[in-house]
Design a protein around this motif. Structure first.
Motif, PDB file in Angstrom:
ATOM      1  N   ILE A   1      51.470  86.800 -28.952  1.00  5.05           N
ATOM      2  CA  ILE A   1      50.987  85.759 -28.045  1.00  5.05           C
ATOM      3  C   ILE A   1      49.466  85.707 -28.009  1.00  5.05           C
ATOM      4  O   ILE A   1      48.873  84.702 -27.601  1.00  5.05           O
ATOM      5  CB  ILE A   1      51.577  85.950 -26.633  1.00  5.05           C
ATOM      6  N   LYS A   2      48.819  86.769 -28.463  1.00  7.37           N
ATOM      7  CA  LYS A   2      47.353  86.758 -28.550  1.00  7.37           C
ATOM      8  C   LYS A   2      46.852  86.112 -29.846  1.00  7.37           C
ATOM      9  O   LYS A   2      45.667  85.766 -29.933  1.00  7.37           O
ATOM     10  CB  LYS A   2      46.820  88.188 -28.459  1.00  7.37           C
ATOM     11  N   ASP A   3      47.728  85.948 -30.833  1.00  7.82           N
ATOM     12  CA  ASP A   3      47.321  85.399 -32.132  1.00  7.82           C
ATOM     13  C   ASP A   3      47.478  83.883 -32.114  1.00  7.82           C
ATOM     14  O   ASP A   3      48.429  83.318 -32.668  1.00  7.82           O
ATOM     15  CB  ASP A   3      48.146  86.024 -33.252  1.00  7.82           C
ATOM     16  N   ARG A   4      46.551  83.213 -31.480  1.00  4.09           N
ATOM     17  CA  ARG A   4      46.638  81.767 -31.319  1.00  4.09           C
ATOM     18  C   ARG A   4      46.547  81.029 -32.652  1.00  4.09           C
ATOM     19  O   ARG A   4      47.192  80.002 -32.852  1.00  4.09           O
ATOM     20  CB  ARG A   4      45.516  81.287 -30.396  1.00  4.09           C
ATOM     21  N   ALA A   5      45.766  81.551 -33.571  1.00  4.96           N
ATOM     22  CA  ALA A   5      45.602  80.868 -34.855  1.00  4.96           C
ATOM     23  C   ALA A   5      46.923  80.814 -35.608  1.00  4.96           C
ATOM     24  O   ALA A   5      47.273  79.796 -36.224  1.00  4.96           O
ATOM     25  CB  ALA A   5      44.537  81.571 -35.690  1.00  4.96           C
ATOM     26  N   PHE A   6      47.681  81.911 -35.567  1.00  2.00           N
ATOM     27  CA  PHE A   6      48.956  81.929 -36.272  1.00  2.00           C
ATOM     28  C   PHE A   6      49.952  80.980 -35.613  1.00  2.00           C
ATOM     29  O   PHE A   6      50.682  80.249 -36.300  1.00  2.00           O
ATOM     30  CB  PHE A   6      49.530  83.343 -36.320  1.00  2.00           C
ATOM     31  N   LEU A   7      49.971  80.972 -34.292  1.00  4.27           N
ATOM     32  CA  LEU A   7      50.862  80.050 -33.586  1.00  4.27           C
ATOM     33  C   LEU A   7      50.543  78.604 -33.948  1.00  4.27           C
ATOM     34  O   LEU A   7      51.445  77.798 -34.214  1.00  4.27           O
ATOM     35  CB  LEU A   7      50.735  80.273 -32.081  1.00  4.27           C
ATOM     36  N   GLU A   8      49.262  78.271 -33.965  1.00  7.40           N
ATOM     37  CA  GLU A   8      48.872  76.900 -34.291  1.00  7.40           C
ATOM     38  C   GLU A   8      49.248  76.531 -35.719  1.00  7.40           C
ATOM     39  O   GLU A   8      49.617  75.381 -35.994  1.00  7.40           O
ATOM     40  CB  GLU A   8      47.375  76.726 -34.057  1.00  7.40           C
ATOM     41  N   ALA A   9      49.199  77.499 -36.642  1.00  8.59           N
ATOM     42  CA  ALA A   9      49.611  77.228 -38.022  1.00  8.59           C
ATOM     43  C   ALA A   9      51.097  76.900 -38.078  1.00  8.59           C
ATOM     44  O   ALA A   9      51.525  76.001 -38.830  1.00  8.59           O
ATOM     45  CB  ALA A   9      49.293  78.425 -38.913  1.00  8.59           C
ATOM     46  N   ALA A  10      51.904  77.620 -37.298  1.00  9.94           N
ATOM     47  CA  ALA A  10      53.345  77.355 -37.261  1.00  9.94           C
ATOM     48  C   ALA A  10      53.630  75.972 -36.682  1.00  9.94           C
ATOM     49  O   ALA A  10      54.497  75.236 -37.180  1.00  9.94           O
ATOM     50  CB  ALA A  10      54.052  78.433 -36.451  1.00  9.94           C
TER      51      ALA A  10
ATOM     52  N   ASP B   1      51.540  73.405 -36.672  1.00  6.58           N
ATOM     53  CA  ASP B   1      51.046  72.414 -37.629  1.00  6.58           C
ATOM     54  C   ASP B   1      52.038  72.205 -38.773  1.00  6.58           C
ATOM     55  O   ASP B   1      52.250  71.071 -39.235  1.00  6.58           O
ATOM     56  CB  ASP B   1      49.697  72.841 -38.197  1.00  6.58           C
ATOM     57  N   HIS B   2      52.632  73.286 -39.257  1.00  8.25           N
ATOM     58  CA  HIS B   2      53.636  73.165 -40.320  1.00  8.25           C
ATOM     59  C   HIS B   2      54.795  72.295 -39.840  1.00  8.25           C
ATOM     60  O   HIS B   2      55.262  71.401 -40.563  1.00  8.25           O
ATOM     61  CB  HIS B   2      54.149  74.546 -40.725  1.00  8.25           C
ATOM     62  N   ASN B   3      55.238  72.534 -38.631  1.00  2.00           N
ATOM     63  CA  ASN B   3      56.345  71.754 -38.082  1.00  2.00           C
ATOM     64  C   ASN B   3      55.954  70.290 -37.914  1.00  2.00           C
ATOM     65  O   ASN B   3      56.744  69.384 -38.221  1.00  2.00           O
ATOM     66  CB  ASN B   3      56.762  72.336 -36.738  1.00  2.00           C
ATOM     67  N   ALA B   4      54.724  70.052 -37.427  1.00  2.00           N
ATOM     68  CA  ALA B   4      54.263  68.687 -37.204  1.00  2.00           C
ATOM     69  C   ALA B   4      54.160  67.900 -38.509  1.00  2.00           C
ATOM     70  O   ALA B   4      54.323  66.674 -38.519  1.00  2.00           O
ATOM     71  CB  ALA B   4      52.903  68.702 -36.498  1.00  2.00           C
ATOM     72  N   LYS B   5      53.929  68.592 -39.616  1.00  2.00           N
ATOM     73  CA  LYS B   5      53.856  67.923 -40.919  1.00  2.00           C
ATOM     74  C   LYS B   5      55.242  67.545 -41.425  1.00  2.00           C
ATOM     75  O   LYS B   5      55.466  66.419 -41.890  1.00  2.00           O
ATOM     76  CB  LYS B   5      53.165  68.849 -41.928  1.00  2.00           C
ATOM     77  N   TRP B   6      56.200  68.463 -41.328  1.00  2.00           N
ATOM     78  CA  TRP B   6      57.492  68.265 -41.990  1.00  2.00           C
ATOM     79  C   TRP B   6      58.518  67.556 -41.126  1.00  2.00           C
ATOM     80  O   TRP B   6      59.461  66.946 -41.647  1.00  2.00           O
ATOM     81  CB  TRP B   6      58.031  69.602 -42.489  1.00  2.00           C
ATOM     82  N   LEU B   7      58.380  67.599 -39.804  1.00  2.00           N
ATOM     83  CA  LEU B   7      59.341  66.920 -38.935  1.00  2.00           C
ATOM     84  C   LEU B   7      59.394  65.419 -39.236  1.00  2.00           C
ATOM     85  O   LEU B   7      60.490  64.876 -39.481  1.00  2.00           O
ATOM     86  CB  LEU B   7      59.000  67.185 -37.469  1.00  2.00           C
ATOM     87  N   PRO B   8      58.288  64.696 -39.247  1.00  2.89           N
ATOM     88  CA  PRO B   8      58.359  63.262 -39.565  1.00  2.89           C
ATOM     89  C   PRO B   8      58.718  63.000 -41.028  1.00  2.89           C
ATOM     90  O   PRO B   8      59.395  62.011 -41.332  1.00  2.89           O
ATOM     91  CB  PRO B   8      56.959  62.744 -39.223  1.00  2.89           C
ATOM     92  N   TRP B   9      58.277  63.868 -41.941  1.00  4.98           N
ATOM     93  CA  TRP B   9      58.591  63.678 -43.355  1.00  4.98           C
ATOM     94  C   TRP B   9      60.095  63.738 -43.582  1.00  4.98           C
ATOM     95  O   TRP B   9      60.683  62.882 -44.263  1.00  4.98           O
ATOM     96  CB  TRP B   9      57.884  64.753 -44.196  1.00  4.98           C
ATOM     97  N   LEU B  10      60.739  64.727 -43.002  1.00  5.68           N
ATOM     98  CA  LEU B  10      62.186  64.874 -43.148  1.00  5.68           C
ATOM     99  C   LEU B  10      62.926  63.750 -42.428  1.00  5.68           C
ATOM    100  O   LEU B  10      63.932  63.240 -42.942  1.00  5.68           O
ATOM    101  CB  LEU B  10      62.628  66.232 -42.605  1.00  5.68           C
ATOM    102  N   THR B  11      62.449  63.374 -41.255  1.00  5.50           N
ATOM    103  CA  THR B  11      63.091  62.282 -40.519  1.00  5.50           C
ATOM    104  C   THR B  11      63.123  61.013 -41.353  1.00  5.50           C
ATOM    105  O   THR B  11      64.160  60.340 -41.463  1.00  5.50           O
ATOM    106  CB  THR B  11      62.346  62.026 -39.197  1.00  5.50           C
ATOM    107  N   GLU B  12      62.012  60.683 -41.960  1.00  5.27           N
ATOM    108  CA  GLU B  12      61.933  59.481 -42.793  1.00  5.27           C
ATOM    109  C   GLU B  12      62.809  59.613 -44.040  1.00  5.27           C
ATOM    110  O   GLU B  12      63.529  58.674 -44.408  1.00  5.27           O
ATOM    111  CB  GLU B  12      60.485  59.224 -43.205  1.00  5.27           C
ATOM    112  N   ALA B  13      62.788  60.780 -44.671  1.00 10.68           N
ATOM    113  CA  ALA B  13      63.566  60.980 -45.903  1.00 10.68           C
ATOM    114  C   ALA B  13      65.058  60.850 -45.636  1.00 10.68           C
ATOM    115  O   ALA B  13      65.783  60.193 -46.407  1.00 10.68           O
ATOM    116  CB  ALA B  13      63.246  62.347 -46.498  1.00 10.68           C
ATOM    117  N   PHE B  14      65.548  61.451 -44.570  1.00  5.40           N
ATOM    118  CA  PHE B  14      66.979  61.373 -44.273  1.00  5.40           C
ATOM    119  C   PHE B  14      67.381  59.970 -43.832  1.00  5.40           C
ATOM    120  O   PHE B  14      68.469  59.490 -44.158  1.00  5.40           O
ATOM    121  CB  PHE B  14      67.350  62.392 -43.200  1.00  5.40           C
ATOM    122  N   THR B  15      66.514  59.306 -43.081  1.00  5.99           N
ATOM    123  CA  THR B  15      66.808  57.940 -42.652  1.00  5.99           C
ATOM    124  C   THR B  15      66.977  57.030 -43.855  1.00  5.99           C
ATOM    125  O   THR B  15      67.886  56.183 -43.899  1.00  5.99           O
ATOM    126  CB  THR B  15      65.702  57.422 -41.725  1.00  5.99           C
TER     127      THR B  15
END
Length: 377
Positions: A269-278, A280-294
């Protein structure tokens, strides 16, 4: 020797054997050595390296009991969230905390309320405590505040709200959560299950911290299993009014989190940079996958979590069951959802780039006719 009033082995109290046990998602695919497990909403980035190092350090002192007060972890959580550590309780995953809350406030004849596609553990902990679950229909796979409030009776003691909800990925905005709370009797506990809160990027969303701080009957549960990648260690926490935290501390186990888990969660919980990377990864692929499956003809329920609900077309023969069989042959493991009353849907966790692309490619072949061969082959 027994008579008509005795049996020759212990018998669980009435209702226990009627509980359907929780069944986790499958872990492995079929007939292949390499597989992509996307069935349990685990982060593809794994845990913070700092958490791993803290775990290894703690593992060299396994002869010592862990800190039963979880003071260091509570202080770390409080520092990260800007809340009072005295209002935090930690548990063996958020499941442990949901069970504690239910045992503290539910007795025989009491009712809990949750929605039809809510987390399976709400039913389990209610029945285990001797209570009665009241299941409320959703509207477009989203919690309906008016329907929940209409179901409240003098027997209602807890309302569970997963926000965002698993497995649908939908959420209620802050205004609706506050409207729900305002409509509840003051003696009813509102449990805000915010296991996926870190992933939500919506201006109208609030995990529950503000509402807890202003209320006497709201408690928020969180977990280190998702965005922090510590699912194997089972660490969760809750934030609530001091009188509720006091009640829960009276019934929790004295050492309910292991020492390596405490150390790893404190570092995570002290490693904010790692949390933000996780995130950000989700924010990139969530819309990409949504569009691809649609584009493939699969209806995707709009999600704000780290998973997607894939709804297969009715009457086409391209069912969720057939898709699951096809994907397993490809070494791709998604979550079947019959226990959630979603028989023609699969839940997919957002995975690595390789896993995400492989799933889209496999489902593209399935939707073009490969499903019939998998279902009958």
């Amino acid at each position: 020797m027994t008579d008509g009033n005795t049996v020759n082995r212990p018998v669980a109290r009435p209702g226990v054997m009627a509980i359907a046990p929780y069944v986790p998602g499958k872990s492995k695919g079929s007939r292949v050595r390499t597989y992509h497990k996307l069935s349990s909403n685990e982060t593809p980035l794994g845990p913070s390296p700092k958490a791993v190092e803290a775990y290894k350090t703690a593992a060299s002192h396994l002869e010592l009991y862990p800190d039963g007060s979880t003071a260091e972890l509570r202080e770390a959580i409080a520092g990260a969230m800007g809340i009072n550590p005295a209002q935090i309780i930690c548990g063996n995953g958020s499941d442990d905390l949901l069970g504690m809350i239910t045992h503290a406030y539910i007795g025989e004849g009491d009712e809990t309320i949750f929605t039809e596609h809510g987390f399976l553990m709400y039913r389990i902990v209610t029945l285990a405590a001797g209570g009665t679950p009241v299941v409320i229909p959703e509207t477009d796979k989203k919690a309906d505040v008016d329907a929940i409030l209409a179901a409240v009776t003098p027997r209602t003691k807890i309302v569970f709200l997963a926000n965002p909800n698993n497995p649908t990925g939908t959420y209620l905005p802050q205004s609706e959560v506050r409207r729900l709370h305002a409509g509840l009797p003051k003696n009813v506990v509102l449990v805000l299950d915010a296991a996926y809160a870190e992933y939500v990027r919506r201006n109208d969303y609030e995990a529950g911290i503000e509402l807890v701080g202003q209320s006497e009957n709201v408690i928020m549960t969180r977990t280190f299993s998702k965005v922090h990648g510590l699912a194997a260690l089972r660490v969760g926490w809750a934030y609530g009014p001091e009188h509720m935290i006091d009640a829960l501390n009276r019934i929790r186990g004295p050492f309910n989190i292991n020492a390596p888990g405490l150390a790893a969660a404190t570092a995570a919980i002290k490693d904010r940079a790692f949390l933000e990377a996780a995130v950000d990864h989700n924010a990139k692929w969530l819309p990409w996958l949504t569009e691809a499956f649609t584009e493939l003809g699969i209806e995707v329920t709009p999600s704000v979590g780290n998973f997607l609900l894939l709804n297969f077309p009715e009457g086409s023969g391209l069912t969720a069951e057939a898709a699951d069989l096809f994907l397993l042959e490809e070494g791709i493991v998604l979550r079947r959802l019959e226990p959630y009353n979603l028989p023609n849907a699969l839940r997919m966790s957002i995975g690595s780039e390789e896993a995400n692309r492989a799933t889209v490619d496999a489902l593209a072949r399935f939707m073009k006719g490969g499903g019939e061969q998998a279902a009958h082959g």
